[in-house]
Scaffold this motif. Sequence first.
Motif, PDB file in Angstrom:
ATOM      1  N   TYR A  58       0.664  -1.181   0.250  1.00  0.00           N
ATOM      2  CA  TYR A  58      -0.190  -0.127   0.124  1.00  0.00           C
ATOM      3  C   TYR A  58       0.621   1.319  -0.224  1.00  0.00           C
ATOM      4  CZ  TYR A  58       0.461   0.989   5.147  1.00  0.00           C
ATOM      5  OH  TYR A  58       1.295   0.565   6.640  1.00  0.00           O
ATOM      6  N   GLN A  59       0.272   2.392  -0.022  1.00  0.00           N
ATOM      7  CA  GLN A  59       1.361   3.850  -0.279  1.00  0.00           C
ATOM      8  C   GLN A  59      -0.194   4.597  -0.131  1.00  0.00           C
ATOM      9  OE1 GLN A  59       2.628   3.128  -4.060  1.00  0.00           O
ATOM     10  NE2 GLN A  59       0.753   4.195  -5.428  1.00  0.00           N
ATOM     11  N   VAL A  60       0.755   6.059   0.823  1.00  0.00           N
ATOM     12  CA  VAL A  60      -0.088   6.675   1.588  1.00  0.00           C
ATOM     13  C   VAL A  60       0.521   8.077   1.418  1.00  0.00           C
ATOM     14  CG1 VAL A  60      -0.893   7.856   3.401  1.00  0.00           C
ATOM     15  CG2 VAL A  60      -0.734   5.392   2.954  1.00  0.00           C
ATOM     16  N   GLU A  61       0.206   9.030   0.430  1.00  0.00           N
ATOM     17  CA  GLU A  61       0.291  10.776   0.087  1.00  0.00           C
ATOM     18  C   GLU A  61      -0.602  11.639   1.639  1.00  0.00           C
ATOM     19  OE1 GLU A  61       1.187  12.070  -4.049  1.00  0.00           O
ATOM     20  OE2 GLU A  61      -1.183  10.720  -3.422  1.00  0.00           O
ATOM     21  N   MET A  62       0.169  12.395   2.085  1.00  0.00           N
ATOM     22  CA  MET A  62      -0.165  13.416   2.663  1.00  0.00           C
ATOM     23  C   MET A  62       0.406  14.470   2.627  1.00  0.00           C
ATOM     24  SD  MET A  62       0.768  11.684   6.441  1.00  0.00           S
ATOM     25  CE  MET A  62      -0.071  10.194   7.218  1.00  0.00           C
ATOM     26  N   ALA A  63      -0.920  15.860   3.255  1.00  0.00           N
ATOM     27  CA  ALA A  63      -0.631  17.388   2.637  1.00  0.00           C
ATOM     28  C   ALA A  63      -0.666  18.146   3.704  1.00  0.00           C
ATOM     29  CB  ALA A  63      -0.812  17.787   1.144  1.00  0.00           C
ATOM     30  N   ILE A  64       0.227  18.546   4.459  1.00  0.00           N
ATOM     31  CA  ILE A  64       0.321  19.038   6.374  1.00  0.00           C
ATOM     32  C   ILE A  64       1.033  20.562   6.008  1.00  0.00           C
ATOM     33  CG2 ILE A  64       1.321  19.162   8.118  1.00  0.00           C
ATOM     34  CD1 ILE A  64       1.747  16.277   7.702  1.00  0.00           C
ATOM     35  N   PRO A  65      -0.793  21.535   5.776  1.00  0.00           N
ATOM     36  CA  PRO A  65      -0.562  23.291   5.434  1.00  0.00           C
ATOM     37  C   PRO A  65       0.466  22.995   7.193  1.00  0.00           C
ATOM     38  CG  PRO A  65      -3.035  22.119   5.735  1.00  0.00           C
ATOM     39  CD  PRO A  65      -2.191  21.064   6.011  1.00  0.00           C
ATOM     40  N   PHE A  66       1.454  23.985   6.291  1.00  0.00           N
ATOM     41  CA  PHE A  66       2.461  24.903   7.348  1.00  0.00           C
ATOM     42  C   PHE A  66       1.222  25.560   8.284  1.00  0.00           C
ATOM     43  CE2 PHE A  66       5.709  23.825   4.306  1.00  0.00           C
ATOM     44  CZ  PHE A  66       6.410  23.690   4.271  1.00  0.00           C
ATOM     45  N   ARG A  67       0.413  26.308   7.894  1.00  0.00           N
ATOM     46  CA  ARG A  67      -0.138  26.904   9.183  1.00  0.00           C
ATOM     47  C   ARG A  67      -0.897  26.169  10.282  1.00  0.00           C
ATOM     48  NH1 ARG A  67      -5.413  29.363   5.670  1.00  0.00           N
ATOM     49  NH2 ARG A  67      -6.155  27.507   4.711  1.00  0.00           N
ATOM     50  N   SER A  68      -1.141  24.565   9.878  1.00  0.00           N
ATOM     51  CA  SER A  68      -1.511  23.494  11.108  1.00  0.00           C
ATOM     52  C   SER A  68       0.124  23.820  11.769  1.00  0.00           C
ATOM     53  CB  SER A  68      -2.480  22.701  10.218  1.00  0.00           C
ATOM     54  OG  SER A  68      -3.385  22.355   9.504  1.00  0.00           O
ATOM     55  N   LEU A  69       0.653  23.645  11.828  1.00  0.00           N
ATOM     56  CA  LEU A  69       1.599  23.626  12.409  1.00  0.00           C
ATOM     57  C   LEU A  69       2.328  24.767  12.867  1.00  0.00           C
ATOM     58  CD1 LEU A  69       3.656  20.616  10.294  1.00  0.00           C
ATOM     59  CD2 LEU A  69       2.189  20.503  11.556  1.00  0.00           C
ATOM     60  N   ARG A  70       3.016  24.949  13.818  1.00  0.00           N
ATOM     61  CA  ARG A  70       3.748  26.255  14.682  1.00  0.00           C
ATOM     62  C   ARG A  70       4.890  25.447  14.824  1.00  0.00           C
ATOM     63  NH1 ARG A  70      -0.174  27.363  13.493  1.00  0.00           N
ATOM     64  NH2 ARG A  70      -1.902  28.310  14.847  1.00  0.00           N
ATOM     65  N   PHE A  71       6.029  26.593  14.478  1.00  0.00           N
ATOM     66  CA  PHE A  71       7.624  26.138  14.534  1.00  0.00           C
ATOM     67  C   PHE A  71       7.582  27.668  14.408  1.00  0.00           C
ATOM     68  CE2 PHE A  71       5.863  25.704  10.552  1.00  0.00           C
ATOM     69  CZ  PHE A  71       6.140  26.866   9.033  1.00  0.00           C
ATOM     70  N   PRO A  72       9.224  27.349  14.408  1.00  0.00           N
ATOM     71  CA  PRO A  72       9.855  29.585  15.274  1.00  0.00           C
ATOM     72  C   PRO A  72       9.800  29.983  13.584  1.00  0.00           C
ATOM     73  CG  PRO A  72      10.783  27.435  15.943  1.00  0.00           C
ATOM     74  CD  PRO A  72      10.187  26.607  15.155  1.00  0.00           C
ATOM     75  N   ALA A  73       9.907  31.497  14.139  1.00  0.00           N
ATOM     76  CA  ALA A  73       9.995  31.930  12.644  1.00  0.00           C
ATOM     77  C   ALA A  73      11.356  31.857  12.689  1.00  0.00           C
ATOM     78  CB  ALA A  73       9.609  33.578  13.247  1.00  0.00           C
ATOM     79  N   GLY A  74      12.037  32.144  10.861  1.00  0.00           N
ATOM     80  CA  GLY A  74      12.895  32.213  10.391  1.00  0.00           C
ATOM     81  C   GLY A  74      12.698  31.689   9.011  1.00  0.00           C
ATOM     82  N   ASP A  75      14.636  32.271   8.503  1.00  0.00           N
ATOM     83  CA  ASP A  75      13.732  31.320   6.989  1.00  0.00           C
ATOM     84  C   ASP A  75      14.191  30.474   6.691  1.00  0.00           C
ATOM     85  OD1 ASP A  75      14.008  32.387   3.561  1.00  0.00           O
ATOM     86  OD2 ASP A  75      16.256  31.575   3.992  1.00  0.00           O
ATOM     87  N   ALA A  76      15.136  29.712   7.150  1.00  0.00           N
ATOM     88  CA  ALA A  76      15.831  28.455   7.268  1.00  0.00           C
ATOM     89  C   ALA A  76      15.259  26.990   8.804  1.00  0.00           C
ATOM     90  CB  ALA A  76      17.322  27.755   7.126  1.00  0.00           C
ATOM     91  N   GLN A  77      14.796  26.233   7.963  1.00  0.00           N
ATOM     92  CA  GLN A  77      13.921  25.343   9.557  1.00  0.00           C
ATOM     93  C   GLN A  77      14.662  24.223   9.925  1.00  0.00           C
ATOM     94  OE1 GLN A  77      11.616  26.084  11.156  1.00  0.00           O
ATOM     95  NE2 GLN A  77      10.960  27.677  10.084  1.00  0.00           N
ATOM     96  N   THR A  78      14.798  23.845  10.778  1.00  0.00           N
ATOM     97  CA  THR A  78      15.559  22.504  11.278  1.00  0.00           C
ATOM     98  C   THR A  78      14.993  21.913  12.116  1.00  0.00           C
ATOM     99  OG1 THR A  78      18.298  23.531  10.662  1.00  0.00           O
ATOM    100  CG2 THR A  78      17.846  21.915  11.956  1.00  0.00           C
ATOM    101  N   TRP A  79      14.668  20.707  11.501  1.00  0.00           N
ATOM    102  CA  TRP A  79      13.686  20.338  12.260  1.00  0.00           C
ATOM    103  C   TRP A  79      13.846  18.826  12.725  1.00  0.00           C
ATOM    104  CZ3 TRP A  79       8.509  21.003   8.356  1.00  0.00           C
ATOM    105  CH2 TRP A  79       7.984  22.586   9.224  1.00  0.00           C
ATOM    106  N   ARG A  80      13.484  17.572  14.036  1.00  0.00           N
ATOM    107  CA  ARG A  80      13.790  17.031  13.852  1.00  0.00           C
ATOM    108  C   ARG A  80      12.100  16.136  14.247  1.00  0.00           C
ATOM    109  NH1 ARG A  80      17.748  16.276  18.278  1.00  0.00           N
ATOM    110  NH2 ARG A  80      17.558  14.310  17.664  1.00  0.00           N
ATOM    111  N   GLY A  81      13.298  14.732  14.198  1.00  0.00           N
ATOM    112  CA  GLY A  81      11.387  13.672  13.693  1.00  0.00           C
ATOM    113  C   GLY A  81      12.110  12.088  13.034  1.00  0.00           C
TER     114      GLY A  81
END
Length: 768
Positions: A185-208
Amino acid sequence: MNSSLRLVGCTLLFLLTYPVQAQPSPANSPAADQPVLDTFVPNAFPHLAVNRMQGQIAVDGDLTDSGWRSAAIAQNFSEFFPDEQARPPIAVRSYMTYDEHNLYLAFVVEDDPSSIRANMSDRDNIWQDDYVGFLLDTRGDGREVYFIASNPYGIQGDTRITTNNEDLGFDLIYQSEGRITEDGYQVEMAIPFRSLRFPAGDAQTWRGTFWITHPRSSRSQYTWAAVDRDDPCWTCQYGYIEGIRGVKSGGNLEVMPALTGSQAGALSVAGDPDGGFDNNRVTAEPSLDLKYGFTSSLTADVSVNPDFSQIEADVAQIDVNSTFALFFPERRPFFQEGSDLFDTPIQTVYTRSINDPIVASKLTGQFGSTNVAYIGARDNTSPLLIPSEERSELLQGGRSWSNIVRAMRTLPNNSNFGALVTDRRLDNGGSGSTVAVDASVRFLKHYRIQSQLVMSQTVEANAPETSEGLNDETFAGGKHTLGLDGESYAGAAFSGTLSRESRNAFTYAEYEQFSPTFRADNGFVNQNDARQLFLMQGFNFFPKNIGLIDRIGPRFQAMRFWNYGGLRKEEFIRPSFFVQMKRQTFLYAGYQVSWERFRGEAFDGLRSLNVELESNFSEPLNLGFSYEGGRDIARNVETPEIGQSLNLSAYATIRPTSRLRLAPQISYSRLTDLDTGDAFFDGYIARMRATYQFTRRLFVRTVFQYNEFADRLDIDPLITYRINPFSAFYIGSTHTYDAFDGRTPGAARFYQQTERQIFFKFQYLFRT
């Protein structure tokens, strides 16, 4: 008791000897008859460089869109359970890309399609299916992690994970679609950035990390970022998501109007089935919820004239032998969001204490390493929970204002400290306030200290007419009365824990104390005048040479409880063990020996045997059973005494088709006199929840519940059309039938409707 244990043993023998289906050898796993030519090396702290999307993506479960050609690929998954950091028996790969508005994820799982577990269900009901997901820590400090998931049909499931708990009521708006293919099976997702909360700034470095749950012989789990089970900080082991630039969170307005209408009816004369039935007029109430993200780190919510009634009724609990108020979880979305910040060792915040608000507001924000939150509400009917040494009372306090403020600072190494203030002011003059400080510190990798100190100040309303039966009872050595007579007093509470957790062992020690004058009007503290020491030692073994068992966990627990005067009130020791077996079967057994002083009398020789068995051995049928029997105190009688207790419960999930879900459950409880065999109480509560899912958005649910203790039947049908977690239409009703004696001598008892309510609710979320 012996027959019950034989039943458990036979069921267990059947489950363990039921043939286990072999798994295919996928592309990234060597065939069983071929030599292993390479050594598997899992991804330790992997990095994924994400590229901006080149082309287009339609979220439809088809990965041939041009936008996936430049996506970053996450591979080389490793097993988290049952084996640790081993090569999975199926092939898995994930993709990630983004554009200005969305983060796009895709999962490809190669597996035998006939063995895939997937059902057409409402969102957040996927956890017994196959599912894929992404664990995302946008700030990299481990305090808040989004888990965004989907089953093979694209049915969504999401939670929010914090240091203290996992919030299953959390909801996020995103798109997802899936399909079962010839290869898996295969799954696709589209997650709006406005649904998330993350620091302001041009470049993002996330953990996950990308996550796969694969329920077959075992409840297998695979992760892109390898997890060392000897390190209790899983978020510290996540991979790094890099390369996302020029995206923004927050700054958006959400408006959610709602209209709720209802008509209620009841017997004209309570308790008289021949007195007629009165229907009230139809009412309709509008409400409005507003949310505004000032920045990516600061969000305000306001709800005017909210309808905070629950669509799903609470499951009834047997409380016939309990002297303390029962706890029910919060289900209202307004209070669920951000609730993790208010979750502390001593529950000084219990949002169900805000029962029927006229207006409610909330503010949440993060400034660097500091998180802040505020809840304010004007409540129509405020419950008063009055705790004491051996029981609690629940009264009505009338209208009130509540204000709750929380601040918490995140520290390195998955630690934090914070402060919490609650204040409730009743219109009739009473008030209750608490001030608390707390800390959670992780050190030496395996150890954690967690503590909280709370001070309370209570001013009673001068309303003895609302506390009849309590006005002559005293506490704190006779200094105060339980009744509402305008007294004022201060109290204190403390909680401290020390824990050590590793792969194969965990140790937990907790000390708590609540002064006789401590109360938490905005919280849930149903007992005071108490000191308690609790100890637990547990082990985890993952046997390699026992094919039927994935994990064995022996446990030992001990507790001593005494009051503020130093009088010993209760103690117990409880050895137990937990076994996680193949066929997704779980067995727990424990034996408790205890002693208790109740209403001034010492009761020795209390004991109980507890056995729990649960199995998800097949997709269409899941079963659970629990037994508890022994000697317990009959508490709600004039003269307490020891009786023979029996508590049984059974539950199941039955899926005749992928769209129909039946969830029956029954709880039975009995306590009998040791000498005569006469019952102090004897009864059961039976419940059936039947759901049919027509589409991903439309389903029908009916709950049938019979309470033998009250001789009452409740029937609650509901139709739901859900566009997303916040835009939905509900229409339903509740019907209560009580039993009455026959109208003529010797006639059979009969049931007649005594209460009814018909309701609808429509709410729609607008986002700008």
